[in-house]
Enzyme design. Structure first.
Site, PDB file in Angstrom:
ATOM      1  N   GLU A  39      27.400 -20.623  -2.439  1.00 29.81           N
ATOM      2  CA  GLU A  39      28.266 -19.759  -3.241  1.00 29.81           C
ATOM      3  C   GLU A  39      27.461 -18.793  -4.103  1.00 29.81           C
ATOM      4  OE1 GLU A  39      31.358 -19.216  -3.013  1.00 29.81           O
ATOM      5  OE2 GLU A  39      31.821 -20.821  -1.592  1.00 29.81           O
ATOM      6  N   TYR A 122      34.698 -18.207 -10.900  1.00 32.31           N
ATOM      7  CA  TYR A 122      34.816 -18.209  -9.441  1.00 32.31           C
ATOM      8  C   TYR A 122      33.961 -19.313  -8.822  1.00 32.31           C
ATOM      9  CZ  TYR A 122      33.806 -17.214  -4.617  1.00 32.31           C
ATOM     10  OH  TYR A 122      33.622 -17.367  -3.277  1.00 32.31           O
ATOM     11  N   ASP A 140      37.956 -14.290  -6.198  1.00 33.40           N
ATOM     12  CA  ASP A 140      36.968 -13.220  -6.086  1.00 33.40           C
ATOM     13  C   ASP A 140      37.649 -11.957  -5.580  1.00 33.40           C
ATOM     14  OD1 ASP A 140      37.492 -13.805  -3.447  1.00 33.40           O
ATOM     15  OD2 ASP A 140      35.389 -13.989  -2.848  1.00 33.40           O
TER      16      ASP A 140
END
Length: 352
Positions: A39, A122, A140
């Site tokens: 991520e 996020y 996002d």
């Protein structure tokens, strides 16, 4: 936000994702550390660019403990070319927190994950939903685009209120036992169907019949965004100083843009060839011949560098620089893309 359309997302997307989702390496693990690494890498970076880095990073640093103990230069070298190097340095800070506070284990609650250095809403939402099955949305640009078009919402998606409402609306409909799938399905829909550039693939979208932007043919104008400030322009002269098979490098400051990375020596402004030779002489490099020149551009988020590079053959190696062979640069020195783009000027290593 319209609850019926949001609820339909939770009902339809999991099955769609199981059929249409891409086969990506970070989707084959439940390890929160590996998911977190992916991520962070995927922030502002294309999926295809991340694949190789992801495998290499985890092979070199397979655990939180290994990351916490890694020398900074090794981290920067592993990250070389991905950009936004602050990400990897914050990862090391977060790993140190996990070692000291959690015994080297990844925290398992949203507030604890959110409190880690370099982790925002996020990333915390993505890790907690994908790794731990929690109903924590990861909102996002992809997800905001889907919602903006689905609801024909004219508000700029970069308004904090819009993001907060999106998180709240999605959290309310997370399907029990399918949190990981739903989070990834939302990302996938925005990345592969409800595209950011070009026409969306509405014929492949499981939400097409409910999409208000499609019905009103508004997808071209959605999502709306706040006006961006123009990038600052900066002219820079870069020096590829070569002597006895080695190249001059210097360390950038530990704070600011490209902090702590290596760079070729450079000065503000565009110098003429004569001025560039005079600068090399002032550095006591004993310039002999200016052999090549190239002009390139490198774009950062807030500034654009207009770069002019001179390759200069020298007869001295002043100690103010670090002198490395090309092989040593490749093996040891993290050279950001802004400077790496001049590497093709070294077309004959024997002639340095």
């Amino acid at each position: 936000m319209h609850s019926d359309a949001i609820a339909a997302l939770a009902q339809r997307l999991p099955d769609w994702y199981r059929q249409a989702g891409r086969d990506l390496p970070w989707r084959k693990t439940g390890d929160p550390y590996a998911i977190w690494v992916s991520e962070i890498m995927l922030q502002q970076t294309r999926v295809e660019a991340v694949r190789g880095y992801y495998h290499r990073f985890l092979e070199a640093l397979p655990t939180v403990q290994a990351l916490a103990e890694a020398p900074d230069d090794r981290l920067r070298k592993l990250w070389e070319g991905l950009g936004y190097y602050t990400r990897v340095m914050n990862m090391k800070k977060a790993a140190n927190v996990m070692v000291t506070r959690y015994g080297g284990r990844f925290p398992q609650t949203y507030p604890e994950v959110l409190a880690l250095p370099g982790v925002g809403e996020y990333t915390a939402g993505a890790v907690c939903s994908i790794a731990f099955g929690l109903p924590t949305p990861a909102v996002d640009g992809n997800v905001l685009r889907v919602l903006s078009r689905l609801l024909a919402d004219p508000r700029p998606v970069d308004l904090p209120q819009v993001k907060a409402e999106a998180r709240q609306a999605l959290a309310a409909v997370y399907p029990a036992g399918q949190c990981a799938v739903f989070t990834q399905a939302l990302m996938e829909l925005g990345a592969t169907v409800c595209l950011p550039r070009g026409a969306p693939k509405c014929s492949q979208c499981p939400m097409a019949d409910l999409c208000q932007a499609r019905e009103a043919e508004q997808w071209r104008s959605l999502p709306a965004r706040l006006p961006k400030k123009p990038r600052r322009q900066a002219e820079i002269t870069v020096f590829l100083l070569c002597c006895q098979g080695k190249i001059a490098l210097e360390r950038r400051p530990q704070r600011g843009l490209l902090a702590g990375l290596w760079q070729f020596p450079n000065v503000p402004g565009w110098l003429t060839e004569q001025a560039a030779l005079a600068q090399a002489a002032a550095w006591q490099a004993g310039p002999v011949e200016l052999t090549r020149r190239a002009d390139r551009v490198h774009v950062f988020t807030h500034v654009q560098w207009q770069m002019r590079c001179y390759r200069i053959r020298c007869q001295a190696m002043p100690p103010g620089f670090t002198w490395l062979t090309p092989a040593q640069v490749e093996a040891e020195a993290a050279l950001p893309t802004a400077f790496r783009q001049f590497w093709d000027l070294i077309d004959n290593f024997q002639d340095l």
